[in-house]
Write an enzyme that holds these catalytic residues in place. Structure first.
Site, PDB file in Angstrom:
ATOM      1  N   LYS A  36      19.960  26.071 -15.686  1.00 32.48           N
ATOM      2  CA  LYS A  36      20.501  25.186 -14.649  1.00 32.48           C
ATOM      3  C   LYS A  36      20.139  23.738 -14.955  1.00 32.48           C
ATOM      4  O   LYS A  36      19.317  23.462 -15.826  1.00 32.48           O
ATOM      5  CB  LYS A  36      19.952  25.599 -13.284  1.00 32.48           C
ATOM      6  CG  LYS A  36      18.435  25.563 -13.175  1.00 32.48           C
ATOM      7  CD  LYS A  36      17.949  26.135 -11.865  1.00 32.48           C
ATOM      8  CE  LYS A  36      16.414  26.137 -11.809  1.00 32.48           C
ATOM      9  NZ  LYS A  36      15.907  26.666 -10.530  1.00 32.48           N
ATOM     10  N   TYR A 255      11.180  -8.545 -12.826  1.00 31.11           N
ATOM     11  CA  TYR A 255      11.420  -8.784 -11.401  1.00 31.11           C
ATOM     12  C   TYR A 255      10.123  -9.039 -10.641  1.00 31.11           C
ATOM     13  O   TYR A 255       9.117  -8.343 -10.834  1.00 31.11           O
ATOM     14  CB  TYR A 255      12.140  -7.581 -10.780  1.00 31.11           C
ATOM     15  CG  TYR A 255      13.588  -7.456 -11.177  1.00 31.11           C
ATOM     16  CD1 TYR A 255      14.523  -8.388 -10.778  1.00 31.11           C
ATOM     17  CD2 TYR A 255      14.018  -6.388 -11.964  1.00 31.11           C
ATOM     18  CE1 TYR A 255      15.858  -8.274 -11.144  1.00 31.11           C
ATOM     19  CE2 TYR A 255      15.345  -6.260 -12.331  1.00 31.11           C
ATOM     20  CZ  TYR A 255      16.262  -7.217 -11.921  1.00 31.11           C
ATOM     21  OH  TYR A 255      17.582  -7.096 -12.291  1.00 31.11           O
TER      22      TYR A 255
END
Length: 360
Positions: A36, A255
């Protein structure tokens, strides 16, 4: 085609090695390869050839779309959906010959309406409280009714351990096996019975029954009690330095200037970021490997880029390779998970489609 310097490298030989190790340690239990979430980030269809060559012929997925992808390319293998499929899509399950997990008589009745039988595994909730029949007397009646439906082939029954405290796992296993005994007394037996995943496969070998579900194991992930196993990590995340900045003492990087240089230094930019699946909370705390040595993540990780300190790398230049994680280079996925305060499976699964996979 590789069109950028950032990519994931998948070692198919490691996957084959891990499967063979499971086969050697087992006692003939059928192995379901759980693939999965894009085979835990490794690339769903790209790893199946290797697994099939190792003798795997049953694959577990979470969703109908994953199951369809496998059946379209490999119609000869069995695929089981371990999660919920809404009733309105069960006709597709039936048409594609997919094995479905069910946990209600209602689901079984929907499947029974189709002309061709559908194989199912019945999920029992032994304490995880996610999906499954509660192991109570009334469930026995529902399961007997499911067994009686002519177009529903009950192939297996299973549960899932919480894998917290050992006492809780023991209680779950005992509740599951007690319920199996009650079902047997009611005349109900099952071809396959399973409760073990990758962790419980080694933690509780006595719980293996006659099928095991191996996911993270296949890709080389170890739990604390599997440290002695010779599992090999298959996934590495790599890039190259795209730019080097000269940063003066007191200047900020990235940032909000959440990093300020304490001395004159060089800072390297790497063209990979959180949009590629690298954890943003590695900012100012994680590290990468350059020329065999750690280089600290410097400032906030951006969507598409990140910066690292070159204080300990005086000779590093633009274009030099970088390992963001990779056990072979000394930075296993488990270490990244530890710094990012998550688990190893999430680190693998969060790789996004724009990260090219290179298979070795």
């Amino acid at each position: 085609m590789l069109l950028r310097d950032s990519y994931a490298e998948i070692n198919l030989g490691a996957i084959a090695h891990n499967i063979k190790l499971a086969q050697q340690l087992g006692n003939g239990e059928k192995i379901m390869a759980v693939v999965k979430a894009n085979a835990y980030g490794h690339g769903l269809l790209e790893v199946l050839d290797t697994m099939i060559a190792c003798g795997i012929d049953l694959f577990g997925v979470a969703t109908l779309s994953e199951a369809i992808a496998i059946k379209q390319k490999y119609p000869q293998v069995d695929v089981m959906i371990l999660g919920h499929t809404p009733d309105k899509y069960l006709n597709v399950v039936n048409e594609r010959g997919i094995i479905q997990t069910i946990f209600s008589l209602k689901q079984a009745k929907v499947l029974n309406a189709f002309a061709v039988p559908t194989r199912v595994h019945i999920k029992i909730d032994s304490g995880f409280h996610r999906l499954g029949f509660a192991p109570k007397r009334e469930a026995i009646g529902d399961i007997k009714a499911i067994e009686a439906l002519p177009n529903v082939e009950v192939e297996g029954i299973f549960s899932h351990l919480a894998l917290g405290e050992r006492a809780d796992d023991v209680a779950q296993y005992e509740l599951f096996t007690k319920f199996l005994s009650e079902l047997k007394a009611a005349g109900l037996t099952f071809k396959y019975r399973h409760i073990c995943d990758s962790i419980s496969y080694t933690r509780y070998p006595e719980y293996r029954m006659n099928m095991v579900r191996l996911g993270a194991w296949l890709f080389g992930m170890k739990s604390y009690d599997q440290s002695e196993l010779d599992l090999i990590e298959a996934l590495s995340l790599k890039s190259r330095i795209s730019h080097i900045s000269e940063v003066k003492a007191g200047e900020g990087v990235g940032y909000d200037y959440l990093f300020r240089a304490e001395c004159d230094m060089r800072v390297a930019t790497i063209p990979i970021g959180y949009a590629d699946g690298y954890p943003r909370n590695m900012s100012n705390g994680g590290y990468v490997i350059i020329d065999g040595k750690p280089a600290a993540v410097t400032g906030v990780i951006n969507m598409d880029q990140m910066m690292v300190s070159l204080l300990d790398h005086p000779n590093t230049k633009v274009g030099d390779p970088v390992t963001l994680y990779g056990a072979a280079d000394g930075l296993p996925i488990g270490k990244i998970a530890e710094i990012a305060k998550t688990n190893k499976n999430e680190i693998m699964c969060r790789l996004t489609p724009r990260v090219a996979r290179i298979y070795r």
